[in-house]
Design a protein around this motif. Structure first.
Motif, PDB file in Angstrom:
ATOM      1  N   VAL A 268      17.769 -13.106  23.468  1.00  0.00           N
ATOM      2  CA  VAL A 268      18.116 -12.095  25.047  1.00  0.00           C
ATOM      3  C   VAL A 268      19.501 -11.996  24.573  1.00  0.00           C
ATOM      4  CG1 VAL A 268      19.153 -12.923  27.089  1.00  0.00           C
ATOM      5  CG2 VAL A 268      17.136 -14.372  26.082  1.00  0.00           C
ATOM      6  N   LEU A 269      19.663 -10.825  24.812  1.00  0.00           N
ATOM      7  CA  LEU A 269      21.014  -9.132  24.670  1.00  0.00           C
ATOM      8  C   LEU A 269      21.215 -10.197  26.152  1.00  0.00           C
ATOM      9  CD1 LEU A 269      19.792  -7.455  22.591  1.00  0.00           C
ATOM     10  CD2 LEU A 269      21.180  -9.506  21.829  1.00  0.00           C
ATOM     11  N   ASP A 270      22.841  -9.595  26.036  1.00  0.00           N
ATOM     12  CA  ASP A 270      23.618  -8.872  27.401  1.00  0.00           C
ATOM     13  C   ASP A 270      24.700  -8.279  27.962  1.00  0.00           C
ATOM     14  OD1 ASP A 270      23.020 -12.175  28.991  1.00  0.00           O
ATOM     15  OD2 ASP A 270      24.121 -13.389  27.538  1.00  0.00           O
ATOM     16  N   SER A 271      24.425  -8.097  28.757  1.00  0.00           N
ATOM     17  CA  SER A 271      25.492  -6.561  28.665  1.00  0.00           C
ATOM     18  C   SER A 271      25.732  -6.243  30.283  1.00  0.00           C
ATOM     19  CB  SER A 271      25.127  -5.000  28.371  1.00  0.00           C
ATOM     20  OG  SER A 271      24.425  -5.017  28.683  1.00  0.00           O
TER      21      SER A 271
ATOM     22  N   LEU B 183      20.285 -13.506  14.056  1.00  0.00           N
ATOM     23  CA  LEU B 183      21.623 -13.213  15.317  1.00  0.00           C
ATOM     24  C   LEU B 183      21.910 -13.820  15.957  1.00  0.00           C
ATOM     25  CD1 LEU B 183      20.153 -10.006  16.951  1.00  0.00           C
ATOM     26  CD2 LEU B 183      21.946  -9.627  15.381  1.00  0.00           C
ATOM     27  N   ALA B 184      23.676 -14.377  15.241  1.00  0.00           N
ATOM     28  CA  ALA B 184      23.829 -15.895  16.254  1.00  0.00           C
ATOM     29  C   ALA B 184      24.595 -15.237  17.329  1.00  0.00           C
ATOM     30  CB  ALA B 184      25.153 -16.627  15.101  1.00  0.00           C
TER      31      ALA B 184
ATOM     32  N   ARG C  15      23.109 -13.238  23.973  1.00  0.00           N
ATOM     33  CA  ARG C  15      23.220 -14.516  24.300  1.00  0.00           C
ATOM     34  C   ARG C  15      22.319 -15.920  23.623  1.00  0.00           C
ATOM     35  NH1 ARG C  15      20.101 -15.385  29.875  1.00  0.00           N
ATOM     36  NH2 ARG C  15      21.186 -13.782  30.501  1.00  0.00           N
ATOM     37  N   GLU C  16      21.070 -15.851  23.801  1.00  0.00           N
ATOM     38  CA  GLU C  16      20.513 -16.207  21.817  1.00  0.00           C
ATOM     39  C   GLU C  16      19.736 -15.876  21.047  1.00  0.00           C
ATOM     40  OE1 GLU C  16      17.005 -18.175  25.041  1.00  0.00           O
ATOM     41  OE2 GLU C  16      18.589 -18.153  25.818  1.00  0.00           O
ATOM     42  N   TRP C  17      19.094 -16.404  19.689  1.00  0.00           N
ATOM     43  CA  TRP C  17      18.077 -15.357  19.054  1.00  0.00           C
ATOM     44  C   TRP C  17      17.203 -16.966  18.522  1.00  0.00           C
ATOM     45  CZ3 TRP C  17      16.736 -10.735  19.120  1.00  0.00           C
ATOM     46  CH2 TRP C  17      15.602 -10.431  18.274  1.00  0.00           C
ATOM     47  N   HIS C  18      16.134 -16.506  18.603  1.00  0.00           N
ATOM     48  CA  HIS C  18      15.182 -17.603  18.095  1.00  0.00           C
ATOM     49  C   HIS C  18      14.565 -17.205  17.178  1.00  0.00           C
ATOM     50  CE1 HIS C  18      15.537 -19.684  21.985  1.00  0.00           C
ATOM     51  NE2 HIS C  18      15.888 -18.719  22.590  1.00  0.00           N
TER      52      HIS C  18
ATOM     53  N   ALA D 185      14.952  -9.628  23.677  1.00  0.00           N
ATOM     54  CA  ALA D 185      14.646  -8.658  23.127  1.00  0.00           C
ATOM     55  C   ALA D 185      14.044  -8.870  22.087  1.00  0.00           C
ATOM     56  CB  ALA D 185      15.992  -8.396  21.998  1.00  0.00           C
ATOM     57  N   HIS D 186      12.593  -8.180  20.896  1.00  0.00           N
ATOM     58  CA  HIS D 186      12.067  -8.379  20.383  1.00  0.00           C
ATOM     59  C   HIS D 186      12.218  -8.370  18.146  1.00  0.00           C
ATOM     60  CE1 HIS D 186       7.953  -8.806  17.678  1.00  0.00           C
ATOM     61  NE2 HIS D 186       7.844  -9.629  18.767  1.00  0.00           N
ATOM     62  N   PHE D 187      12.041  -8.915  17.552  1.00  0.00           N
ATOM     63  CA  PHE D 187      12.669  -8.997  16.496  1.00  0.00           C
ATOM     64  C   PHE D 187      11.952  -7.071  16.213  1.00  0.00           C
ATOM     65  CE2 PHE D 187       8.263 -10.160  14.989  1.00  0.00           C
ATOM     66  CZ  PHE D 187       8.190  -9.495  14.372  1.00  0.00           C
ATOM     67  N   SER D 188      10.808  -6.434  16.874  1.00  0.00           N
ATOM     68  CA  SER D 188      10.483  -5.241  15.955  1.00  0.00           C
ATOM     69  C   SER D 188      11.128  -4.819  16.929  1.00  0.00           C
ATOM     70  CB  SER D 188       8.977  -5.486  16.748  1.00  0.00           C
ATOM     71  OG  SER D 188       8.982  -5.657  18.178  1.00  0.00           O
TER      72      SER D 188
END
Length: 98
Positions: free
Chosen positions: A18-21, A43-44, A8-11, A30-33
């Motif tokens: 934030v990931l959507d399913s 991630l776009a 959804r969005e990636w900073h 979601a954290h980069f780790s």
């Protein structure tokens, strides 16, 4: 359980997104780790990913990513990124004889 999700969005500057399913209504933090990819996760929005998640959530989201990676590829965990891999320290003590 691994599910299909979409970014959804990636900073990238802050290291989270934030990931959507269908299985994680309201969004999955979601954290980069948790990225099972080599190098930094960049991630776009709209990018399809595979996602392993858990509940409780984090930062106002009901779910949290345990592991995620780009769809169509195999997860690649970086063994050097395990706990404590970013920091190490040593200490040597020596005493003068009296």
């Amino acid at each position: 359980m691994t599910v299909d999700a979409t970014v959804r969005e990636w900073h990238a500057d802050q290291g989270w997104g934030v990931l959507d399913s269908a299985e994680t209504p309201g969004g999955c933090w979601a954290h980069f780790s948790a990225a099972a990819t080599p190098g930094a996760a960049r991630l776009a929005p709209g990018t399809p990913v595979r996602l392993d998640w858990e509940s409780p959530g984090q930062d106002g989201y009901p779910f949290r990513a345990v592991r995620f990676w780009p769809a169509g590829s195999d997860p690649r965990d970086d063994p050097a990124a395990g706990p404590g891999a970013a920091y190490s320290s040593t200490l040597s003590l020596s005493f003068d004889d009296d």
